[in-house]
Write a protein that holds these residues in place. Sequence first.
Motif, mmCIF file in Angstrom:
data_model
loop_
_atom_site.group_PDB
_atom_site.id
_atom_site.type_symbol
_atom_site.label_atom_id
_atom_site.label_comp_id
_atom_site.label_asym_id
_atom_site.label_seq_id
_atom_site.Cartn_x
_atom_site.Cartn_y
_atom_site.Cartn_z
ATOM 1 N N PHE A 1 0.828 -1.197 0.000
ATOM 2 C CA PHE A 1 0.000 0.000 0.000
ATOM 3 C C PHE A 1 0.872 1.260 0.000
ATOM 4 C CE2 PHE A 1 -3.647 -2.490 0.701
ATOM 5 C CZ PHE A 1 -3.312 -3.471 1.615
ATOM 6 N N ARG A 2 0.356 2.293 -0.635
ATOM 7 C CA ARG A 2 0.997 3.603 -0.592
ATOM 8 C C ARG A 2 0.032 4.599 0.034
ATOM 9 N NH1 ARG A 2 2.434 1.388 -4.781
ATOM 10 N NH2 ARG A 2 0.927 2.240 -6.236
ATOM 11 N N ILE A 3 0.583 5.428 0.907
ATOM 12 C CA ILE A 3 -0.211 6.459 1.570
ATOM 13 C C ILE A 3 0.271 7.812 1.054
ATOM 14 C CG2 ILE A 3 -0.778 7.556 3.768
ATOM 15 C CD1 ILE A 3 -0.167 4.784 5.081
ATOM 16 N N ASP A 4 -0.659 8.587 0.523
ATOM 17 C CA ASP A 4 -0.355 9.966 0.124
ATOM 18 C C ASP A 4 -1.042 10.884 1.131
ATOM 19 O OD1 ASP A 4 -0.021 12.474 -0.938
ATOM 20 O OD2 ASP A 4 -1.016 12.036 -2.836
ATOM 21 N N PRO A 5 -0.278 11.454 2.082
ATOM 22 C CA PRO A 5 -0.862 12.287 3.123
ATOM 23 C C PRO A 5 -0.797 13.789 2.802
ATOM 24 C CG PRO A 5 1.369 11.811 3.728
ATOM 25 C CD PRO A 5 1.125 11.145 2.381
ATOM 26 N N THR A 6 -0.638 14.139 1.537
ATOM 27 C CA THR A 6 -0.481 15.545 1.156
ATOM 28 C C THR A 6 -1.704 16.351 1.589
ATOM 29 O OG1 THR A 6 0.796 14.866 -0.775
ATOM 30 C CG2 THR A 6 -0.048 17.128 -0.758
ATOM 31 N N PRO A 7 -1.511 17.334 2.469
ATOM 32 C CA PRO A 7 -2.652 18.125 2.930
ATOM 33 C C PRO A 7 -3.053 19.175 1.892
ATOM 34 C CG PRO A 7 -0.655 18.903 3.982
ATOM 35 C CD PRO A 7 -0.273 17.720 3.135
ATOM 36 N N ARG A 8 -4.259 19.675 2.021
ATOM 37 C CA ARG A 8 -4.678 20.789 1.174
ATOM 38 C C ARG A 8 -4.783 22.032 2.049
ATOM 39 N NH1 ARG A 8 -9.938 22.507 1.160
ATOM 40 N NH2 ARG A 8 -11.384 21.290 2.416
ATOM 41 N N ARG A 9 -4.593 23.161 1.433
ATOM 42 C CA ARG A 9 -4.638 24.441 2.151
ATOM 43 C C ARG A 9 -6.033 25.022 2.014
ATOM 44 N NH1 ARG A 9 -1.471 27.227 5.772
ATOM 45 N NH2 ARG A 9 -1.250 29.384 5.192
ATOM 46 N N PHE B 1 -4.087 23.828 7.162
ATOM 47 C CA PHE B 1 -3.792 22.645 6.361
ATOM 48 C C PHE B 1 -4.780 21.551 6.748
ATOM 49 C CE2 PHE B 1 0.206 24.949 6.398
ATOM 50 C CZ PHE B 1 0.557 24.904 5.045
ATOM 51 N N MET B 2 -5.524 21.071 5.770
ATOM 52 C CA MET B 2 -6.517 20.029 6.003
ATOM 53 C C MET B 2 -5.880 18.664 5.749
ATOM 54 S SD MET B 2 -9.036 21.840 6.915
ATOM 55 C CE MET B 2 -10.286 20.600 7.039
ATOM 56 N N ALA B 3 -5.824 17.865 6.799
ATOM 57 C CA ALA B 3 -5.254 16.523 6.681
ATOM 58 C C ALA B 3 -6.231 15.612 5.943
ATOM 59 C CB ALA B 3 -4.965 15.959 8.068
ATOM 60 N N HIS B 4 -5.711 14.836 5.033
ATOM 61 C CA HIS B 4 -6.470 13.767 4.400
ATOM 62 C C HIS B 4 -5.489 12.747 3.862
ATOM 63 C CE1 HIS B 4 -5.821 14.964 0.151
ATOM 64 N NE2 HIS B 4 -5.792 16.166 0.648
ATOM 65 N N ALA B 5 -5.980 11.545 3.607
ATOM 66 C CA ALA B 5 -5.099 10.473 3.157
ATOM 67 C C ALA B 5 -5.699 9.774 1.945
ATOM 68 C CB ALA B 5 -4.890 9.462 4.279
ATOM 69 N N ARG B 6 -4.853 9.528 0.985
ATOM 70 C CA ARG B 6 -5.218 8.717 -0.183
ATOM 71 C C ARG B 6 -4.403 7.431 -0.085
ATOM 72 N NH1 ARG B 6 -3.019 9.750 -5.890
ATOM 73 N NH2 ARG B 6 -2.313 8.009 -5.622
ATOM 74 N N ILE B 7 -5.086 6.308 -0.101
ATOM 75 C CA ILE B 7 -4.429 5.006 0.021
ATOM 76 C C ILE B 7 -4.578 4.281 -1.310
ATOM 77 C CG2 ILE B 7 -4.376 2.827 1.285
ATOM 78 C CD1 ILE B 7 -5.790 4.398 3.603
ATOM 79 N N SER B 8 -3.452 3.821 -1.841
ATOM 80 C CA SER B 8 -3.497 3.148 -3.138
ATOM 81 C C SER B 8 -2.627 1.893 -3.124
ATOM 82 C CB SER B 8 -3.037 4.095 -4.247
ATOM 83 O OG SER B 8 -1.711 4.514 -4.012
#
Length: 71
Positions: free
Chosen positions: A8-16, A21-28
């Motif tokens: 699995f890969r986790i992309d934790p790049t937040p958005r402004r 900064f809003m935390a969110h995670a994309r798991i692929s």
Amino acid sequence: MRSDSTRFRIDPTPRRADGEFMAHARISTNRPDGSQYDIYSSGDLAAFELREDAIVYAENWAKQWLDARFG
């Protein structure tokens, strides 16, 4: 995380947004043919003043999410 972290890969790049900064995670993961696809995208999890705090929060959240489903 007990599950196979190379699967699995986790992309934790937040958005402004609104100065935070809003935390969110994309798991692929990868399909057998090598193409990538998303397993889950969390949406906004929490707001932080510091980008690094949002990243750490999202990474931890994603690891717990993966453990609950694949651990």
